[in-house]
Design a protein around this motif. Structure first.
Motif, PDB file in Angstrom:
ATOM      1  N   MET A  61      39.798 -17.564  15.819  1.00 44.59           N
ATOM      2  CA  MET A  61      38.772 -16.705  15.203  1.00 44.59           C
ATOM      3  C   MET A  61      37.459 -17.465  15.007  1.00 44.59           C
ATOM      4  SD  MET A  61      41.343 -14.933  12.516  1.00 44.59           S
ATOM      5  CE  MET A  61      42.717 -13.950  13.133  1.00 44.59           C
ATOM      6  N   ILE A  62      37.567 -18.718  14.631  1.00 44.71           N
ATOM      7  CA  ILE A  62      36.332 -19.507  14.436  1.00 44.71           C
ATOM      8  C   ILE A  62      35.649 -19.751  15.777  1.00 44.71           C
ATOM      9  CG2 ILE A  62      35.474 -21.795  13.720  1.00 44.71           C
ATOM     10  CD1 ILE A  62      36.077 -19.652  11.499  1.00 44.71           C
ATOM     11  N   TYR A  63      36.418 -19.991  16.803  1.00 42.61           N
ATOM     12  CA  TYR A  63      35.803 -20.162  18.130  1.00 42.61           C
ATOM     13  C   TYR A  63      35.008 -18.902  18.498  1.00 42.61           C
ATOM     14  CZ  TYR A  63      35.142 -20.545  23.121  1.00 42.61           C
ATOM     15  OH  TYR A  63      34.574 -20.557  24.362  1.00 42.61           O
ATOM     16  N   LYS A  64      35.560 -17.746  18.125  1.00 40.65           N
ATOM     17  CA  LYS A  64      34.892 -16.480  18.465  1.00 40.65           C
ATOM     18  C   LYS A  64      33.843 -16.064  17.430  1.00 40.65           C
ATOM     19  CE  LYS A  64      38.835 -14.482  20.920  1.00 40.65           C
ATOM     20  NZ  LYS A  64      40.021 -13.638  20.723  1.00 40.65           N
ATOM     21  N   GLY A  65      33.689 -16.865  16.386  1.00 40.28           N
ATOM     22  CA  GLY A  65      32.682 -16.552  15.360  1.00 40.28           C
ATOM     23  C   GLY A  65      33.141 -15.477  14.382  1.00 40.28           C
ATOM     24  N   GLU A  66      34.458 -15.220  14.305  1.00 38.75           N
ATOM     25  CA  GLU A  66      34.978 -14.159  13.413  1.00 38.75           C
ATOM     26  C   GLU A  66      35.328 -14.767  12.038  1.00 38.75           C
ATOM     27  OE1 GLU A  66      36.947 -11.596  17.088  1.00 38.75           O
ATOM     28  OE2 GLU A  66      38.236 -12.898  15.886  1.00 38.75           O
ATOM     29  N   TRP A  67      34.297 -15.095  11.273  1.00 37.43           N
ATOM     30  CA  TRP A  67      34.500 -15.860  10.040  1.00 37.43           C
ATOM     31  C   TRP A  67      35.255 -15.084   8.966  1.00 37.43           C
ATOM     32  CZ3 TRP A  67      33.350 -20.967   9.266  1.00 37.43           C
ATOM     33  CH2 TRP A  67      32.652 -21.591  10.309  1.00 37.43           C
ATOM     34  N   ASN A  68      34.908 -13.808   8.811  1.00 40.63           N
ATOM     35  CA  ASN A  68      35.572 -13.029   7.754  1.00 40.63           C
ATOM     36  C   ASN A  68      37.057 -12.864   8.074  1.00 40.63           C
ATOM     37  OD1 ASN A  68      36.006 -11.559   5.498  1.00 40.63           O
ATOM     38  ND2 ASN A  68      34.708  -9.826   6.037  1.00 40.63           N
ATOM     39  N   LYS A  69      37.335 -12.613   9.369  1.00 45.71           N
ATOM     40  CA  LYS A  69      38.730 -12.455   9.798  1.00 45.71           C
ATOM     41  C   LYS A  69      39.499 -13.767   9.558  1.00 45.71           C
ATOM     42  CE  LYS A  69      40.670 -10.406  13.885  1.00 45.71           C
ATOM     43  NZ  LYS A  69      40.448 -10.124  15.294  1.00 45.71           N
ATOM     44  N   ALA A  70      38.841 -14.866   9.874  1.00 43.15           N
ATOM     45  CA  ALA A  70      39.482 -16.182   9.682  1.00 43.15           C
ATOM     46  C   ALA A  70      39.761 -16.411   8.196  1.00 43.15           C
ATOM     47  CB  ALA A  70      38.582 -17.287  10.219  1.00 43.15           C
ATOM     48  N   PHE A  71      38.801 -16.007   7.355  1.00 47.66           N
ATOM     49  CA  PHE A  71      38.997 -16.164   5.909  1.00 47.66           C
ATOM     50  C   PHE A  71      40.197 -15.328   5.447  1.00 47.66           C
ATOM     51  CE2 PHE A  71      37.997 -13.931   1.866  1.00 47.66           C
ATOM     52  CZ  PHE A  71      38.384 -14.954   1.017  1.00 47.66           C
ATOM     53  N   GLU A  72      40.274 -14.088   5.959  1.00 42.29           N
ATOM     54  CA  GLU A  72      41.401 -13.226   5.550  1.00 42.29           C
ATOM     55  C   GLU A  72      42.736 -13.820   6.005  1.00 42.29           C
ATOM     56  OE1 GLU A  72      40.454  -9.326   6.956  1.00 42.29           O
ATOM     57  OE2 GLU A  72      38.881  -9.090   5.420  1.00 42.29           O
ATOM     58  N   ARG A  73      42.759 -14.373   7.204  1.00 42.90           N
ATOM     59  CA  ARG A  73      44.012 -14.950   7.720  1.00 42.90           C
ATOM     60  C   ARG A  73      44.405 -16.192   6.915  1.00 42.90           C
ATOM     61  NH1 ARG A  73      46.255 -13.469  12.651  1.00 42.90           N
ATOM     62  NH2 ARG A  73      44.983 -11.650  12.174  1.00 42.90           N
ATOM     63  N   LEU A  74      43.405 -16.991   6.572  1.00 44.57           N
ATOM     64  CA  LEU A  74      43.663 -18.199   5.779  1.00 44.57           C
ATOM     65  C   LEU A  74      44.158 -17.832   4.373  1.00 44.57           C
ATOM     66  CD1 LEU A  74      43.394 -21.285   5.256  1.00 44.57           C
ATOM     67  CD2 LEU A  74      40.944 -20.939   4.923  1.00 44.57           C
ATOM     68  N   SER A  75      43.618 -16.738   3.842  1.00 46.17           N
ATOM     69  CA  SER A  75      43.973 -16.333   2.473  1.00 46.17           C
ATOM     70  C   SER A  75      45.418 -15.842   2.364  1.00 46.17           C
ATOM     71  CB  SER A  75      43.037 -15.220   1.985  1.00 46.17           C
ATOM     72  OG  SER A  75      41.716 -15.652   2.082  1.00 46.17           O
ATOM     73  N   ILE A  76      46.025 -15.485   3.469  1.00 43.36           N
ATOM     74  CA  ILE A  76      47.427 -15.016   3.418  1.00 43.36           C
ATOM     75  C   ILE A  76      48.326 -16.132   2.884  1.00 43.36           C
ATOM     76  CG2 ILE A  76      49.414 -14.276   4.822  1.00 43.36           C
ATOM     77  CD1 ILE A  76      47.431 -12.980   6.762  1.00 43.36           C
ATOM     78  N   THR A  77      48.036 -17.351   3.284  1.00 44.38           N
ATOM     79  CA  THR A  77      48.939 -18.461   2.949  1.00 44.38           C
ATOM     80  C   THR A  77      48.353 -19.452   1.941  1.00 44.38           C
ATOM     81  OG1 THR A  77      48.076 -19.580   4.888  1.00 44.38           O
ATOM     82  CG2 THR A  77      50.215 -18.457   5.149  1.00 44.38           C
ATOM     83  N   ASN A  78      47.055 -19.471   1.794  1.00 40.85           N
ATOM     84  CA  ASN A  78      46.435 -20.511   0.965  1.00 40.85           C
ATOM     85  C   ASN A  78      45.602 -19.887  -0.153  1.00 40.85           C
ATOM     86  OD1 ASN A  78      45.333 -22.832  -0.058  1.00 40.85           O
ATOM     87  ND2 ASN A  78      44.696 -23.679   1.901  1.00 40.85           N
ATOM     88  N   THR A  79      45.999 -20.130  -1.391  1.00 45.10           N
ATOM     89  CA  THR A  79      45.277 -19.564  -2.542  1.00 45.10           C
ATOM     90  C   THR A  79      43.965 -20.301  -2.782  1.00 45.10           C
ATOM     91  OG1 THR A  79      47.515 -19.497  -3.438  1.00 45.10           O
ATOM     92  CG2 THR A  79      45.807 -18.613  -4.832  1.00 45.10           C
ATOM     93  N   PHE A  80      43.946 -21.608  -2.495  1.00 52.43           N
ATOM     94  CA  PHE A  80      42.762 -22.417  -2.813  1.00 52.43           C
ATOM     95  C   PHE A  80      42.351 -23.315  -1.638  1.00 52.43           C
ATOM     96  CE2 PHE A  80      45.155 -22.321  -7.029  1.00 52.43           C
ATOM     97  CZ  PHE A  80      44.477 -21.207  -7.508  1.00 52.43           C
ATOM     98  N   PRO A  81      41.866 -22.740  -0.541  1.00 55.04           N
ATOM     99  CA  PRO A  81      41.487 -23.591   0.597  1.00 55.04           C
ATOM    100  C   PRO A  81      40.371 -24.569   0.281  1.00 55.04           C
ATOM    101  CG  PRO A  81      41.492 -21.262   1.200  1.00 55.04           C
ATOM    102  CD  PRO A  81      41.631 -21.319  -0.276  1.00 55.04           C
ATOM    103  N   GLU A  82      39.567 -24.251  -0.747  1.00 54.83           N
ATOM    104  CA  GLU A  82      38.474 -25.166  -1.093  1.00 54.83           C
ATOM    105  C   GLU A  82      39.006 -26.463  -1.695  1.00 54.83           C
ATOM    106  OE1 GLU A  82      39.271 -22.355  -2.547  1.00 54.83           O
ATOM    107  OE2 GLU A  82      38.604 -22.190  -4.633  1.00 54.83           O
TER     108      GLU A  82
END
Ligand SMILES: Cc1cc2nc3c(=O)[nH]c(=O)nc-3n(C[C@H](O)[C@H](O)[C@H](O)COP(=O)(O)OP(=O)(O)OC[C@H]3O[C@@H](n4cnc5c(N)ncnc54)[C@H](O)[C@@H]3O)c2cc1C
Ligand code: SF4
Length: 362
Positions: free
Chosen positions: A70-91
């Motif tokens: 998703m990041i390669y394709k510039g789909e940042w919001n989608k990448a954020f949603e996918r990351l949020s499925i498994t990680n509560t605090f990526p920061e």
């Protein structure tokens, strides 16, 4: 897979660090961020393996190849949603996780592994900047009251998850601020505290109640807690340091790491130090222990103006490359050079503190 030939075309590029002479004058974070165009090429290196070992190596089971594409394709919001499925605090993980996923990356067999942690951090920071991160309010409340004792990362994660399914959550913390070791252990040069505050503010908007300066079992009797809440979750961490029973242990100037580090985090936050102040200014410092906490003591001592810093480790010096004892995809326990080591310290291995004049046979 974002780009089938990406792994052959692009090398790993790490974010730049602030120069040593500049960064040792403050407690701000050290790494710059890679610009988005460069990050996209880093994401393009992902081979989207049939069996993604990175996903197996990540303790959270992060869906890494998905968000790399998703990041390669510039789909940042989608990448954020996918990351949020498994990680509560990526920061938090994007800054301080040891990146076990990278140790398991297939590219690491004969090239530099993917820079997943850097990509993870960029996804969440962009999400905050663009306003993708919003309070996750439950649609219904269950009527159940849950008490969480301790506001470190485990307490915060439990609070976020339990609140998201509709329970009413109260987090109790005996310190004056929320965050556990994120707040009063890990130095600001690794994790600036606005990052913790930003997340806690979102959690407050989600309806989570935070009670600081409340030592459960002392200020708030446990019987009352059990009466007022349906469920109690204990996430108190460990504040018992591992002592060394050696001659001279009682001498002035010998301190536990946490007493030293906590004070500095309080100073950076502009808070009062209530006990006797510990400072490395003008001193020769010996850090006993070659791990991450030891490394944080080095960086802190250097910033405080130590004359010289030594780090002694009881174990032998690890190899610089993987050997047969740590085959891929296990985590490579190779020699780690942290940003604090780069700032100037002498490291020695096979030093047994119990016999300070002797060297162990390694
Ligand atoms: C110096 C240092 C550096 C580290 N660096 C890294 C790193 O770079 N990467 C990494 O992945 N990990 C790192 N760690 C480890 C990481 O910080 C811990 O694994 C993590 O914080 C543990 O989370 P926790 O929520 O279990 O406990 P903690 O973070 O310890 O939080 C527990 C909280 O519970 C509170 N509490 C305890 N008892 C009570 C009570 N009775 N009532 C109310 N509150 C109570 C405590 O005050 C504390 O705030 C580091 C640790 C240290 C010490
Ligand atoms: S950096 Fe840590 S949390 Fe992030 S994907 Fe890798 S192992 Fe998982």
């Amino acid at each position: 897979m974002g780009k089938a030939t990406g792994f052959r075309e692009y090398n790993r590029e790490n974010p730049k660090k602030r120069p040593v002479e500049e960064r040792v004058k403050d407690y701000k974070e050290i790494y710059y961020k890679l610009p988005e165009d460069k990050l996209s090429l880093q994401a393009a290196r992902c081979m989207n393996c049939g069996t993604p070992f990175c996903n197996w190596g990540c303790p959270l089971g992060n869906l890494i190849p998905d968000w790399n594409e998703m990041i390669y394709k510039g789909e940042w919001n989608k990448a954020f949603e996918r990351l949020s499925i498994t990680n509560t605090f990526p920061e938090f993980t994007g800054r301080i996780c040891p990146a076990l996923c990278e140790g398991a990356c297939t590219l690491g067999i004969n090239r530099d592994a993917m820079s997943n942690r850097e990509i993870e951090l960029s996804i969440i920071e962009k999400a905050f900047k663009e306003g993708f991160v919003k309070p996750n309010l439950p649609r219904v409340r269950t009527g159940k009251n849950i008490a969480i004792v301790g506001s470190g990362p485990s307490g915060l994660a439990a609070a976020a998850e339990l609140n998201s399914v509709g329970h009413t959550v109260t987090v109790f913390e005996r310190a004056d601020e929320i965050g556990g070791l994120l707040r009063y252990g890990i130095p600001d040069f690794k994790l600036e505290k606005y990052v913790v505050e930003r997340r806690v503010n979102i959690m407050k908007e989600e309806g989570i109640i935070f009670k600081t300066n409340t030592n459960v079992g002392v200020d708030y009797p446990s019987e009352e807690l059990l009466k007022n809440f349906d469920v109690v979750v204990l996430t108190g961490g460990s504040t018992i340091p591992r002592d060394l029973k050696v001659e001279g242990r009682e001498l002035k100037g010998t301190h536990f790491a946490m007493d030293f580090l906590r004070q500095q985090n309080r100073r950076v936050a502009g808070k009062e130090i209530l006990e006797e102040e510990i400072t490395a200014e003008g001193k020769v410092v010996v850090v006993i222990g070659g791990g991450d906490t030891g490394s944080d003591c080095i960086g802190t001592s250097i910033r405080q103006g130590a004359k010289a810093v030594y780090q002694y480790e009881v174990m032998p010096k690890p190899p610089e490359e993987r050997d047969d004892s740590m085959p891929w995809p296990t985590f490579p326990r190779t020699l780690k050079v942290t940003t604090s080591h780069e700032e100037g310290c002498t490291r020695e291995w096979c030093v047994n503190t119990q016999n300070s004049q002797e060297r162990m046979e390694c």
